[in-house]
Design a protein around this motif. Structure first.
Motif, mmCIF file in Angstrom:
data_model
loop_
_atom_site.group_PDB
_atom_site.id
_atom_site.type_symbol
_atom_site.label_atom_id
_atom_site.label_comp_id
_atom_site.label_asym_id
_atom_site.label_seq_id
_atom_site.Cartn_x
_atom_site.Cartn_y
_atom_site.Cartn_z
ATOM 1 N N ARG A 138 0.844 -1.333 -0.038
ATOM 2 C CA ARG A 138 -0.011 0.064 0.031
ATOM 3 C C ARG A 138 0.820 1.133 0.014
ATOM 4 N NH1 ARG A 138 -4.280 -1.268 4.470
ATOM 5 N NH2 ARG A 138 -3.865 -3.577 3.674
ATOM 6 N N LEU A 139 2.168 1.146 0.764
ATOM 7 C CA LEU A 139 2.898 2.295 0.800
ATOM 8 C C LEU A 139 3.980 2.266 -0.378
ATOM 9 C CD1 LEU A 139 3.160 2.889 4.618
ATOM 10 C CD2 LEU A 139 2.068 4.182 3.176
ATOM 11 N N ARG A 140 3.855 1.343 -1.119
ATOM 12 C CA ARG A 140 4.704 0.996 -2.241
ATOM 13 C C ARG A 140 6.210 1.042 -1.841
ATOM 14 N NH1 ARG A 140 1.808 5.638 -5.733
ATOM 15 N NH2 ARG A 140 -0.387 5.082 -5.159
ATOM 16 N N LEU A 141 6.432 0.267 -0.799
ATOM 17 C CA LEU A 141 7.615 0.263 -0.356
ATOM 18 C C LEU A 141 8.361 -1.042 -0.781
ATOM 19 C CD1 LEU A 141 7.155 1.331 3.412
ATOM 20 C CD2 LEU A 141 8.384 2.607 1.757
ATOM 21 N N SER A 142 7.569 -1.978 -1.383
ATOM 22 C CA SER A 142 7.952 -3.590 -1.722
ATOM 23 C C SER A 142 8.878 -3.190 -2.890
ATOM 24 C CB SER A 142 6.872 -4.249 -2.166
ATOM 25 O OG SER A 142 6.119 -4.401 -1.003
ATOM 26 N N GLY A 143 9.932 -3.830 -3.091
ATOM 27 C CA GLY A 143 10.961 -3.592 -4.140
ATOM 28 C C GLY A 143 11.477 -4.860 -4.550
ATOM 29 N N SER A 144 12.663 -4.632 -5.441
ATOM 30 C CA SER A 144 13.437 -5.694 -6.029
ATOM 31 C C SER A 144 14.735 -5.281 -6.226
ATOM 32 C CB SER A 144 12.677 -6.473 -7.291
ATOM 33 O OG SER A 144 13.066 -5.439 -8.347
ATOM 34 N N TYR A 145 15.911 -6.418 -5.971
ATOM 35 C CA TYR A 145 17.281 -6.121 -6.421
ATOM 36 C C TYR A 145 17.667 -6.820 -7.430
ATOM 37 C CZ TYR A 145 18.564 -9.176 -2.695
ATOM 38 O OH TYR A 145 18.567 -10.195 -1.882
ATOM 39 N N PRO A 146 18.794 -6.539 -8.182
ATOM 40 C CA PRO A 146 19.410 -7.610 -9.139
ATOM 41 C C PRO A 146 20.475 -8.571 -8.183
ATOM 42 C CG PRO A 146 20.371 -5.352 -9.267
ATOM 43 C CD PRO A 146 19.238 -5.487 -8.201
ATOM 44 N N THR A 147 20.658 -9.588 -8.627
ATOM 45 C CA THR A 147 22.024 -10.642 -8.071
ATOM 46 C C THR A 147 22.938 -10.489 -8.955
ATOM 47 O OG1 THR A 147 20.912 -12.526 -9.055
ATOM 48 C CG2 THR A 147 20.079 -11.894 -7.065
ATOM 49 N N GLU A 148 24.090 -11.078 -8.574
ATOM 50 C CA GLU A 148 25.060 -11.365 -9.737
ATOM 51 C C GLU A 148 24.530 -11.952 -11.048
ATOM 52 O OE1 GLU A 148 28.019 -13.079 -7.478
ATOM 53 O OE2 GLU A 148 28.061 -11.508 -5.817
ATOM 54 N N THR A 149 23.804 -12.823 -10.842
ATOM 55 C CA THR A 149 23.332 -13.502 -12.149
ATOM 56 C C THR A 149 22.436 -12.902 -13.232
ATOM 57 O OG1 THR A 149 21.711 -14.827 -10.809
ATOM 58 C CG2 THR A 149 23.742 -15.811 -11.313
ATOM 59 N N GLY A 150 22.040 -11.898 -12.440
ATOM 60 C CA GLY A 150 21.119 -10.838 -13.404
ATOM 61 C C GLY A 150 19.524 -10.922 -12.924
ATOM 62 N N GLU A 151 19.143 -12.110 -12.123
ATOM 63 C CA GLU A 151 17.780 -11.993 -11.926
ATOM 64 C C GLU A 151 17.423 -11.155 -10.838
ATOM 65 O OE1 GLU A 151 16.791 -15.798 -9.919
ATOM 66 O OE2 GLU A 151 18.928 -16.192 -9.325
ATOM 67 N N GLU A 152 16.134 -10.713 -10.841
ATOM 68 C CA GLU A 152 15.756 -9.695 -9.808
ATOM 69 C C GLU A 152 14.986 -10.553 -8.596
ATOM 70 O OE1 GLU A 152 14.844 -6.283 -9.932
ATOM 71 O OE2 GLU A 152 16.572 -6.264 -11.266
ATOM 72 N N ILE A 153 15.583 -10.269 -7.303
ATOM 73 C CA ILE A 153 14.766 -10.770 -6.354
ATOM 74 C C ILE A 153 13.858 -9.673 -5.496
ATOM 75 C CG2 ILE A 153 15.269 -11.665 -3.907
ATOM 76 C CD1 ILE A 153 17.836 -12.996 -4.913
ATOM 77 N N SER A 154 12.630 -10.050 -5.525
ATOM 78 C CA SER A 154 11.731 -9.239 -4.894
ATOM 79 C C SER A 154 11.680 -9.342 -3.350
ATOM 80 C CB SER A 154 10.375 -9.080 -5.742
ATOM 81 O OG SER A 154 9.669 -10.444 -5.279
ATOM 82 N N TYR A 155 11.366 -8.262 -2.765
ATOM 83 C CA TYR A 155 11.327 -8.372 -1.289
ATOM 84 C C TYR A 155 10.076 -7.144 -0.860
ATOM 85 C CZ TYR A 155 13.515 -3.774 -1.696
ATOM 86 O OH TYR A 155 13.762 -2.525 -2.104
ATOM 87 N N LYS A 156 9.577 -7.794 0.532
ATOM 88 C CA LYS A 156 8.497 -7.004 1.108
ATOM 89 C C LYS A 156 9.161 -6.135 2.323
ATOM 90 C CE LYS A 156 4.192 -8.491 -0.833
ATOM 91 N NZ LYS A 156 2.886 -8.648 -0.418
ATOM 92 N N VAL A 157 8.487 -5.140 2.895
ATOM 93 C CA VAL A 157 8.942 -4.346 4.116
ATOM 94 C C VAL A 157 8.089 -5.097 5.368
ATOM 95 C CG1 VAL A 157 9.176 -2.344 5.043
ATOM 96 C CG2 VAL A 157 9.712 -2.632 2.629
ATOM 97 N N ASP A 158 8.762 -5.103 6.538
ATOM 98 C CA ASP A 158 7.871 -5.656 7.474
ATOM 99 C C ASP A 158 7.944 -4.648 8.722
ATOM 100 O OD1 ASP A 158 6.255 -7.301 8.782
ATOM 101 O OD2 ASP A 158 7.706 -9.022 9.455
ATOM 102 N N ARG A 159 6.857 -4.603 9.247
ATOM 103 C CA ARG A 159 7.066 -3.787 10.849
ATOM 104 C C ARG A 159 7.625 -2.462 10.408
ATOM 105 N NH1 ARG A 159 10.460 -7.626 14.804
ATOM 106 N NH2 ARG A 159 11.579 -8.207 13.026
ATOM 107 N N ILE A 160 6.724 -1.578 9.598
ATOM 108 C CA ILE A 160 6.914 -0.163 9.279
ATOM 109 C C ILE A 160 6.892 0.740 10.186
ATOM 110 C CG2 ILE A 160 6.059 1.553 7.849
ATOM 111 C CD1 ILE A 160 5.064 -0.923 6.101
#
Lengths: 280, 134
Positions: A138-160
């Protein structure tokens, strides 16, 4: 001491602080204030003023390098800056009202804590990702980051809310002591909000400059920023940290980290003793 | 970035990634500019004060002329090296603030109202602290 000698020595010391700070990832600010007060007998208010300026310089100077890696999250950073900037203003106000002896002792305690954190971080376990708060999307804090192999790992944020509160504390500490308090910012994101470590550290760097800018205005008004002192400190730390960032790949960081941790520990004890004796 | 903002950015051709790259460059340019001014002021300061002694062990606070931008500007016009360093310091403080201003614009381009509001809040706090004087 003559102006030229003093400036050269302070520049060299600041350069070393910036270099070690970048190499170990602890930042230069945390050793800069004890260096200025314990070694150069500078009043702690001038020391934190000069240190805060150098913090803005290093975090902004390193920003482009961090951006290239693609780990930082502009949204998480901006969202949490609402907490750190307000905290920084509170911290700067507290700094102008607190007796310098109390400031010195508090700084010593923060140094001991940094040494302990640094010791812990040398064996940092990557925790498993949390489920994430429903507010993360809802606060658009979820995101993703690239690994060395080039794939994107997505993550969510907890305990805001908890992260927000911790960030307020990080801001207060930054404004109170003229440090970047990157360690507390990383703690808030990594440990409290369960944001991946790489995202936490790079986003923290972005936030440091904005946080420090919030208390810098108050430091200026209060006359804490002495140009003659700020000039060698700012340029020294900046040059040292930029060189440190370049050397980072080749240096034996583990040994350096142990040395730096011991230096921080010693300075922390020294500051607490000095604060108790009231000699600073 | 979640799906919603991704589609928004696709529509405007502006992404968070591009925003961050521009921000990184903005910050670097700001620091470079500020350091150059501080260095120039520092060299002039050293030339003017070479033989003088220095002591920072007692806190006196800086003179009022260095605490307000208007008074600083007058000193700067008079070619005062200390004022030049202080102007560099102000440029440095302005650098992260410029980053936040840029974020307001960039989020507006992404049509992300929530983050325009977030960035404006941060900007308001920063400006309040800078222009507060007591």
């Amino acid at each position: 001491m003559s102006v030229l000698l003093f400036t050269s020595l302070v520049f060299t010391g600041s350069f070393g602080a910036g270099l070690l700070g970048a190499l170990t990832g602890l930042g230069g600010g945390v050793v800069l204030v004890p260096l200025l007060t314990v070694v150069f007998h500078v009043d702690i208010r001038y020391a934190i003023g000069a240190s805060l300026i150098s913090v803005i310089a290093t975090s902004s100077g390193a920003a482009a390098a961090y951006v290239r890696e693609g780990f930082s999250s502009i949204r998480i950073g901006m969202f949490l800056e609402m907490a750190t900037t307000v905290g920084a203003i509170c911290g700067a106000f507290l700094a102008t009202r607190m007796p310098t002896r109390a400031l010195t002792i508090l700084f010593g305690v923060v140094l001991l804590y940094s040494a302990w954190l640094s010791w812990q971080q040398s064996r940092h376990p990557e925790h498993s990702a949390g489920a994430g708060s429903p507010w993360s999307d809802r606060l658009r804090l979820s995101g993703s980051y690239p690994t060395e192999t080039g794939e994107e790992i997505s993550y969510k944020v907890d305990r805001i809310a908890g992260g927000f509160a911790t960030m307020f504390g990080a801001g207060t500490l930054s404004g109170l002591l003229g440090i970047g308090s990157g360690a507390v910012k990383v703690l808030a994101m990594d440990q409290v909000m369960r944001i991946p470590f790489k995202v936490s550290t790079t986003t923290s760097n972005f936030m440091i400059g904005v946080t420090a800018a919030a208390s810098a205005g108050i430091y200026l008004h209060r006359g804490y920023v002495d140009p003659g002192l700020a000039f060698p400190v700012m340029l020294g730390v900046l040059a040292g940290s930029l060189l440190g960032a370049r050397l980072l790949v080749r240096a034996r960081v583990s040994l350096l980290r142990v040395i730096f941790t011991l230096v921080i520990l010693a300075l922390g004890v020294e500051m607490i003793l000095n604060g108790m004796k009231g000699s600073l | 970035m979640n799906r919603r903002s991704a589609s928004n950015s696709a529509a405007s051709g502006f992404t968070d990634r591009r925003m961050e790259t521009t921000m990184g460059r903005l910050l670097q340019v700001g620091v470079l500019l500020a350091s150059t001014v501080v260095l120039a002021g520092g060299i002039l300061y050293l030339r003017a004060h070479t033989g003088h002694a220095v002591d920072y062990s007692a806190f006196a606070g800086e003179p009022a002329a260095l605490r307000s931008p208007v008074a600083l500007f007058h000193l700067l016009l008079a070619g005062d090296p200390v004022a030049l360093i202080e102007a560099g310091v102000l440029l440095l403080i302005a650098t992260p603030i410029a980053r936040v201003v840029f974020a307001v614009v960039a989020f507006a381009l992404e049509r992300d109202r929530l983050y325009v509001a977030v960035s404006l809040t941060v900007l308001a706090v920063l400006l309040a602290s800078l222009f507060y004087s007591a």
